[in-house]
Motif scaffolding. Structure first.
Motif, PDB file in Angstrom:
ATOM      1  N   HIS A  98       0.835  -1.205   0.000  1.00  0.00           N
ATOM      2  CA  HIS A  98       0.000   0.000   0.000  1.00  0.00           C
ATOM      3  C   HIS A  98       0.870   1.255   0.000  1.00  0.00           C
ATOM      4  O   HIS A  98       0.608   2.198  -0.761  1.00  0.00           O
ATOM      5  N   ALA A  99       1.902   1.281   0.835  1.00  0.00           N
ATOM      6  CA  ALA A  99       2.799   2.443   0.874  1.00  0.00           C
ATOM      7  C   ALA A  99       3.477   2.661  -0.478  1.00  0.00           C
ATOM      8  O   ALA A  99       3.609   3.798  -0.942  1.00  0.00           O
ATOM      9  N   MET A 100       3.877   1.583  -1.129  1.00  0.00           N
ATOM     10  CA  MET A 100       4.527   1.697  -2.440  1.00  0.00           C
ATOM     11  C   MET A 100       3.530   2.188  -3.497  1.00  0.00           C
ATOM     12  O   MET A 100       3.889   2.989  -4.363  1.00  0.00           O
ATOM     13  N   LEU A 101       2.298   1.718  -3.420  1.00  0.00           N
ATOM     14  CA  LEU A 101       1.286   2.184  -4.363  1.00  0.00           C
ATOM     15  C   LEU A 101       1.005   3.675  -4.171  1.00  0.00           C
ATOM     16  O   LEU A 101       0.784   4.397  -5.154  1.00  0.00           O
ATOM     17  N   GLN A 102       1.038   4.141  -2.927  1.00  0.00           N
ATOM     18  CA  GLN A 102       0.848   5.567  -2.680  1.00  0.00           C
ATOM     19  C   GLN A 102       1.974   6.377  -3.330  1.00  0.00           C
ATOM     20  O   GLN A 102       1.719   7.418  -3.934  1.00  0.00           O
ATOM     21  N   GLU A 103       3.209   5.891  -3.221  1.00  0.00           N
ATOM     22  CA  GLU A 103       4.337   6.564  -3.871  1.00  0.00           C
ATOM     23  C   GLU A 103       4.187   6.535  -5.391  1.00  0.00           C
ATOM     24  O   GLU A 103       4.426   7.534  -6.068  1.00  0.00           O
ATOM     25  N   CYS A 104       3.785   5.389  -5.917  1.00  0.00           N
ATOM     26  CA  CYS A 104       3.573   5.254  -7.369  1.00  0.00           C
ATOM     27  C   CYS A 104       2.468   6.196  -7.840  1.00  0.00           C
ATOM     28  O   CYS A 104       2.563   6.774  -8.932  1.00  0.00           O
ATOM     29  N   LEU A 105       1.447   6.367  -7.023  1.00  0.00           N
ATOM     30  CA  LEU A 105       0.329   7.228  -7.386  1.00  0.00           C
ATOM     31  C   LEU A 105       0.779   8.684  -7.525  1.00  0.00           C
ATOM     32  O   LEU A 105       0.346   9.387  -8.446  1.00  0.00           O
ATOM     33  N   VAL A 106       1.655   9.127  -6.648  1.00  0.00           N
ATOM     34  CA  VAL A 106       2.186  10.488  -6.746  1.00  0.00           C
ATOM     35  C   VAL A 106       2.922  10.668  -8.084  1.00  0.00           C
ATOM     36  O   VAL A 106       2.702  11.649  -8.807  1.00  0.00           O
ATOM     37  N   LEU A 107       3.764   9.707  -8.425  1.00  0.00           N
ATOM     38  CA  LEU A 107       4.509   9.778  -9.686  1.00  0.00           C
ATOM     39  C   LEU A 107       3.584   9.644 -10.892  1.00  0.00           C
ATOM     40  O   LEU A 107       3.783  10.311 -11.914  1.00  0.00           O
ATOM     41  N   ALA A 108       2.574   8.797 -10.789  1.00  0.00           N
ATOM     42  CA  ALA A 108       1.635   8.617 -11.898  1.00  0.00           C
ATOM     43  C   ALA A 108       0.862   9.903 -12.169  1.00  0.00           C
ATOM     44  O   ALA A 108       0.623  10.261 -13.324  1.00  0.00           O
ATOM     45  N   ARG A 109       0.473  10.602 -11.118  1.00  0.00           N
ATOM     46  CA  ARG A 109      -0.226  11.887 -11.300  1.00  0.00           C
ATOM     47  C   ARG A 109       0.688  12.894 -12.002  1.00  0.00           C
ATOM     48  O   ARG A 109       0.254  13.630 -12.882  1.00  0.00           O
ATOM     49  N   GLU A 110       1.952  12.907 -11.586  1.00  0.00           N
ATOM     50  CA  GLU A 110       2.923  13.798 -12.221  1.00  0.00           C
ATOM     51  C   GLU A 110       3.076  13.460 -13.711  1.00  0.00           C
ATOM     52  O   GLU A 110       3.076  14.343 -14.566  1.00  0.00           O
ATOM     53  N   LEU A 111       3.164  12.178 -14.016  1.00  0.00           N
ATOM     54  CA  LEU A 111       3.286  11.727 -15.400  1.00  0.00           C
ATOM     55  C   LEU A 111       2.049  12.105 -16.213  1.00  0.00           C
ATOM     56  O   LEU A 111       2.159  12.623 -17.333  1.00  0.00           O
ATOM     57  N   ASP A 112       0.875  11.859 -15.658  1.00  0.00           N
ATOM     58  CA  ASP A 112      -0.367  12.207 -16.360  1.00  0.00           C
ATOM     59  C   ASP A 112      -0.432  13.707 -16.642  1.00  0.00           C
ATOM     60  O   ASP A 112      -0.858  14.120 -17.725  1.00  0.00           O
ATOM     61  N   GLN A 113      -0.014  14.511 -15.662  1.00  0.00           N
ATOM     62  CA  GLN A 113      -0.001  15.964 -15.859  1.00  0.00           C
ATOM     63  C   GLN A 113       0.952  16.341 -16.996  1.00  0.00           C
ATOM     64  O   GLN A 113       0.605  17.155 -17.855  1.00  0.00           O
ATOM     65  N   GLU A 114       2.135  15.737 -16.999  1.00  0.00           N
ATOM     66  CA  GLU A 114       3.113  16.014 -18.065  1.00  0.00           C
ATOM     67  C   GLU A 114       2.548  15.678 -19.436  1.00  0.00           C
ATOM     68  O   GLU A 114       2.787  16.399 -20.408  1.00  0.00           O
ATOM     69  N   ARG A 115       1.830  14.579 -19.518  1.00  0.00           N
ATOM     70  CA  ARG A 115       1.315  14.102 -20.803  1.00  0.00           C
ATOM     71  C   ARG A 115      -0.019  14.733 -21.180  1.00  0.00           C
ATOM     72  O   ARG A 115      -0.532  14.499 -22.268  1.00  0.00           O
ATOM     73  N   GLY A 116      -0.593  15.501 -20.261  1.00  0.00           N
ATOM     74  CA  GLY A 116      -1.892  16.121 -20.542  1.00  0.00           C
ATOM     75  C   GLY A 116      -3.047  15.147 -20.427  1.00  0.00           C
ATOM     76  O   GLY A 116      -4.114  15.375 -20.993  1.00  0.00           O
ATOM     77  N   TRP A 117      -2.847  14.064 -19.689  1.00  0.00           N
ATOM     78  CA  TRP A 117      -3.896  13.058 -19.518  1.00  0.00           C
ATOM     79  C   TRP A 117      -4.777  13.444 -18.335  1.00  0.00           C
ATOM     80  O   TRP A 117      -4.789  12.784 -17.300  1.00  0.00           O
ATOM     81  N   VAL A 118      -5.499  14.525 -18.493  1.00  0.00           N
ATOM     82  CA  VAL A 118      -6.413  15.018 -17.471  1.00  0.00           C
ATOM     83  C   VAL A 118      -7.744  15.344 -18.142  1.00  0.00           C
ATOM     84  O   VAL A 118      -7.785  15.699 -19.323  1.00  0.00           O
ATOM     85  N   ASP A 119      -8.818  15.202 -17.370  1.00  0.00           N
ATOM     86  CA  ASP A 119     -10.122  15.525 -17.929  1.00  0.00           C
ATOM     87  C   ASP A 119     -10.426  17.007 -17.723  1.00  0.00           C
ATOM     88  O   ASP A 119      -9.579  17.762 -17.228  1.00  0.00           O
ATOM     89  N   SER A 120     -11.616  17.420 -18.092  1.00  0.00           N
ATOM     90  CA  SER A 120     -11.976  18.838 -18.007  1.00  0.00           C
ATOM     91  C   SER A 120     -12.020  19.349 -16.573  1.00  0.00           C
ATOM     92  O   SER A 120     -11.955  20.549 -16.335  1.00  0.00           O
ATOM     93  N   ASP A 121     -12.131  18.449 -15.599  1.00  0.00           N
ATOM     94  CA  ASP A 121     -12.118  18.839 -14.183  1.00  0.00           C
ATOM     95  C   ASP A 121     -10.713  18.834 -13.590  1.00  0.00           C
ATOM     96  O   ASP A 121     -10.534  19.059 -12.395  1.00  0.00           O
ATOM     97  N   GLY A 122      -9.705  18.503 -14.415  1.00  0.00           N
ATOM     98  CA  GLY A 122      -8.334  18.449 -13.931  1.00  0.00           C
ATOM     99  C   GLY A 122      -7.951  17.126 -13.296  1.00  0.00           C
ATOM    100  O   GLY A 122      -6.875  16.988 -12.728  1.00  0.00           O
ATOM    101  N   GLU A 123      -8.856  16.118 -13.367  1.00  0.00           N
ATOM    102  CA  GLU A 123      -8.577  14.797 -12.796  1.00  0.00           C
ATOM    103  C   GLU A 123      -7.680  14.006 -13.737  1.00  0.00           C
ATOM    104  O   GLU A 123      -7.902  13.982 -14.949  1.00  0.00           O
ATOM    105  N   CYS A 124      -6.680  13.356 -13.185  1.00  0.00           N
ATOM    106  CA  CYS A 124      -5.780  12.523 -13.973  1.00  0.00           C
ATOM    107  C   CYS A 124      -6.537  11.285 -14.460  1.00  0.00           C
ATOM    108  O   CYS A 124      -7.209  10.619 -13.678  1.00  0.00           O
ATOM    109  N   ILE A 125      -6.393  10.976 -15.748  1.00  0.00           N
ATOM    110  CA  ILE A 125      -7.167   9.878 -16.332  1.00  0.00           C
ATOM    111  C   ILE A 125      -6.274   8.883 -17.074  1.00  0.00           C
ATOM    112  O   ILE A 125      -6.746   8.126 -17.907  1.00  0.00           O
ATOM    113  N   GLY A 126      -4.996   8.863 -16.726  1.00  0.00           N
ATOM    114  CA  GLY A 126      -4.082   7.907 -17.335  1.00  0.00           C
ATOM    115  C   GLY A 126      -3.614   6.890 -16.305  1.00  0.00           C
ATOM    116  O   GLY A 126      -4.408   6.188 -15.693  1.00  0.00           O
ATOM    117  N   TRP A 127      -2.307   6.846 -16.116  1.00  0.00           N
ATOM    118  CA  TRP A 127      -1.729   5.895 -15.170  1.00  0.00           C
ATOM    119  C   TRP A 127      -2.226   6.132 -13.750  1.00  0.00           C
ATOM    120  O   TRP A 127      -2.400   5.188 -12.990  1.00  0.00           O
TER     121      TRP A 127
END
Length: 151
Positions: A98-127
């Motif tokens: 669970h702790a590792m998934l939380q760390e991965c989630l932080v990085l995944a959000r960063e990656l989604d933001q970089e790639r523009g994988w966000v919906d109209s509400d700003g929610e990450c919709i990729g990894w």
């Protein structure tokens, strides 16, 4: 699982399903052209592969949100999650994962933001959506619903 967690999982699954519908809908005419023996225009083959890849990724996200985030039956499990005793849900290995998934989630959000994988509400919709479903499901197994006294 709290109402907010449930709603987040439902919203994520709905976004993923909408992505699948969008991708498959745009891919169908290209597939039909190939079936009919027509040659695709330059770039259309890459577009087709991209649409299908995005749809496959979204299908995985939707499945994970439904199975892990909302507790739907996992067709591949031989032992149902609901029959596991509590002492097998909250273990050192499950807390570490669970702790590792939380760390991965932080990085995944960063990656989604970089790639523009966000919906109209700003929610990450990729990894982040995919990893978020895993994190949510494991969090509920290990710690119970928020406010349930186990977190």
């Amino acid at each position: 699982m709290t109402n907010n967690d449930t709603q987040d999982a439902l919203d994520g699954a709905a976004r993923a399903i909408q992505t699948i519908q969008h991708g498959v809908g745009r891919a169908l005419p290209l597939v039909q052209a190939l079936i009919e023996g027509r040659t695709l225009q330059p770039g259309q083959q890459d577009r087709l592969v991209g649409l299908l890849a995005d749809s496959a990724r979204a299908a995985g996200s939707a499945s994970e949100l439904l199975v892990y985030g909302l507790g739907a039956a996992n067709p591949g499990l031989r032992v149902d999650r609901d029959t596991l005793p509590l002492e097998l849900l909250n273990t050192s290995a499950s807390r570490t994962l669970h702790a590792m998934l939380q760390e991965c989630l932080v990085l995944a959000r960063e990656l989604d933001q970089e790639r523009g994988w966000v919906d109209s509400d700003g929610e990450c919709i990729g990894w982040a959506e995919t990893i978020g479903a895993l994190e949510l499901g494991l969090r509920c197994e290990v710690f119970g619903a928020r406010g349930g006294g186990r977190e």
